[in-house]
Design a protein around this motif. Structure first.
Motif, PDB file in Angstrom:
ATOM      1  N   UNK A  33       0.848  -1.183   0.000  1.00  8.97           N
ATOM      2  CA  UNK A  33       0.000   0.000   0.000  1.00  8.97           C
ATOM      3  C   UNK A  33       0.882   1.232   0.000  1.00  8.97           C
ATOM      4  N   UNK A  34       0.501   2.205  -0.778  1.00  5.63           N
ATOM      5  CA  UNK A  34       1.273   3.437  -0.875  1.00  5.63           C
ATOM      6  C   UNK A  34       0.347   4.639  -0.786  1.00  5.63           C
ATOM      7  N   UNK A  35       0.853   5.685  -0.187  1.00  5.97           N
ATOM      8  CA  UNK A  35       0.199   6.997  -0.218  1.00  5.97           C
ATOM      9  C   UNK A  35       1.025   7.902  -1.122  1.00  5.97           C
ATOM     10  N   UNK A  36       0.343   8.547  -2.046  1.00  2.34           N
ATOM     11  CA  UNK A  36       0.944   9.551  -2.912  1.00  2.34           C
ATOM     12  C   UNK A  36       0.255  10.886  -2.632  1.00  2.34           C
ATOM     13  N   UNK A  37       0.901  11.945  -3.067  1.00  2.00           N
ATOM     14  CA  UNK A  37       0.249  13.246  -3.006  1.00  2.00           C
ATOM     15  C   UNK A  37       0.590  14.050  -4.255  1.00  2.00           C
ATOM     16  N   UNK A  38      -0.329  14.942  -4.567  1.00  2.00           N
ATOM     17  CA  UNK A  38      -0.121  15.814  -5.712  1.00  2.00           C
ATOM     18  C   UNK A  38      -0.590  17.212  -5.357  1.00  2.00           C
ATOM     19  N   UNK A  44       2.710  14.059  -9.169  1.00  2.00           N
ATOM     20  CA  UNK A  44       2.372  13.201  -8.048  1.00  2.00           C
ATOM     21  C   UNK A  44       3.654  12.600  -7.484  1.00  2.00           C
ATOM     22  N   UNK A  45       3.769  12.563  -6.167  1.00  2.00           N
ATOM     23  CA  UNK A  45       4.960  12.020  -5.531  1.00  2.00           C
ATOM     24  C   UNK A  45       4.585  10.989  -4.487  1.00  2.00           C
ATOM     25  N   UNK A  46       5.456  10.013  -4.327  1.00  2.08           N
ATOM     26  CA  UNK A  46       5.261   8.981  -3.322  1.00  2.08           C
ATOM     27  C   UNK A  46       5.588   9.536  -1.944  1.00  2.08           C
ATOM     28  N   UNK A  47       4.695   9.320  -1.002  1.00  3.74           N
ATOM     29  CA  UNK A  47       4.877   9.829   0.356  1.00  3.74           C
ATOM     30  C   UNK A  47       5.330   8.720   1.297  1.00  3.74           C
ATOM     31  N   UNK A  60      11.870  11.427   1.951  1.00  6.58           N
ATOM     32  CA  UNK A  60      12.721  12.176   2.879  1.00  6.58           C
ATOM     33  C   UNK A  60      11.985  13.365   3.483  1.00  6.58           C
ATOM     34  N   UNK A  61      11.101  13.957   2.715  1.00  7.84           N
ATOM     35  CA  UNK A  61      10.419  15.173   3.160  1.00  7.84           C
ATOM     36  C   UNK A  61       9.445  14.936   4.310  1.00  7.84           C
ATOM     37  N   UNK A  62       9.073  13.668   4.540  1.00 10.68           N
ATOM     38  CA  UNK A  62       8.092  13.388   5.599  1.00 10.68           C
ATOM     39  C   UNK A  62       8.656  12.498   6.708  1.00 10.68           C
ATOM     40  N   UNK A  63       9.880  12.033   6.551  1.00  9.26           N
ATOM     41  CA  UNK A  63      10.466  11.161   7.572  1.00  9.26           C
ATOM     42  C   UNK A  63      10.481  11.853   8.923  1.00  9.26           C
ATOM     43  N   UNK A  64      10.068  11.109   9.939  1.00  8.04           N
ATOM     44  CA  UNK A  64      10.019  11.653  11.286  1.00  8.04           C
ATOM     45  C   UNK A  64       8.740  12.398  11.610  1.00  8.04           C
ATOM     46  N   UNK A  65       7.932  12.670  10.588  1.00 11.83           N
ATOM     47  CA  UNK A  65       6.673  13.386  10.806  1.00 11.83           C
ATOM     48  C   UNK A  65       5.459  12.531  10.463  1.00 11.83           C
ATOM     49  N   UNK A  66       5.582  11.690   9.462  1.00  9.54           N
ATOM     50  CA  UNK A  66       4.469  10.849   9.012  1.00  9.54           C
ATOM     51  C   UNK A  66       4.736   9.401   9.398  1.00  9.54           C
ATOM     52  N   UNK A  91      -3.507  16.971  -2.659  1.00 11.30           N
ATOM     53  CA  UNK A  91      -4.471  15.873  -2.678  1.00 11.30           C
ATOM     54  C   UNK A  91      -3.692  14.586  -2.434  1.00 11.30           C
ATOM     55  N   UNK A  92      -4.170  13.798  -1.502  1.00 14.30           N
ATOM     56  CA  UNK A  92      -3.499  12.559  -1.132  1.00 14.30           C
ATOM     57  C   UNK A  92      -4.292  11.370  -1.680  1.00 14.30           C
ATOM     58  N   UNK A  93      -3.556  10.443  -2.291  1.00 11.36           N
ATOM     59  CA  UNK A  93      -4.161   9.276  -2.922  1.00 11.36           C
ATOM     60  C   UNK A  93      -3.544   8.002  -2.364  1.00 11.36           C
TER      61      UNK A  93
END
Length: 114
Positions: A33-38, A44-47, A60-66, A91-93
């Motif tokens: 399962x993956x969460x992406x955002x755009x 669209x980028x993988x989160x 890297x942009x969400x490590x430690x926060x998500x 928008x998160x997908x």
């Protein structure tokens, strides 16, 4: 397989939200399962990602926060988002991949603004 995403909304910088992605239909036990955002005007980028075995990976942009987690009993994957920043607005997908195919949920909007 159908995916239902929920949990988006408006939050102030530094706040938290928890997104959920519930799967229904022909569920198999081995999946990713993956969460992406755009964000507007961006690709669209993988989160975050999680395997059915619980292995996780983060941008890297969400490590430690998500934090991504999986409740197999509920066929639901969560994305706990803390210390949100305006640049997290998008928008998160959710996406599920298994032997039967690749499936997308509808987007859920996250807006981080004061």
């Amino acid at each position: 397989v159908q995916l239902q995403a929920s949990g988006g909304g408006l939050v102030q910088p530094g706040g938290s939200l928890r997104l959920a992605c519930a799967a229904s239909g022909s569920i198999v036990s081995i999946f990713a399962m993956r969460w992406y955002r755009q964000a507007p005007g961006k690709q669209r980028e993988l989160v975050a990602a999680i395997s059915s075995g619980g292995i996780t990976d983060y941008a890297d942009s969400v490590k430690g926060r998500f934090t991504i987690s999986n409740d197999n009993a509920k066929n639901t994957v969560y994305l706990q988002m803390n210390s949100l920043k305006p640049e997290d607005t998008a928008d998160y997908y959710c996406n599920r991949q298994d032997v039967l195919g690749s499936y997308w949920g509808q987007g859920t909007q996250v807006t981080v603004s004061s």
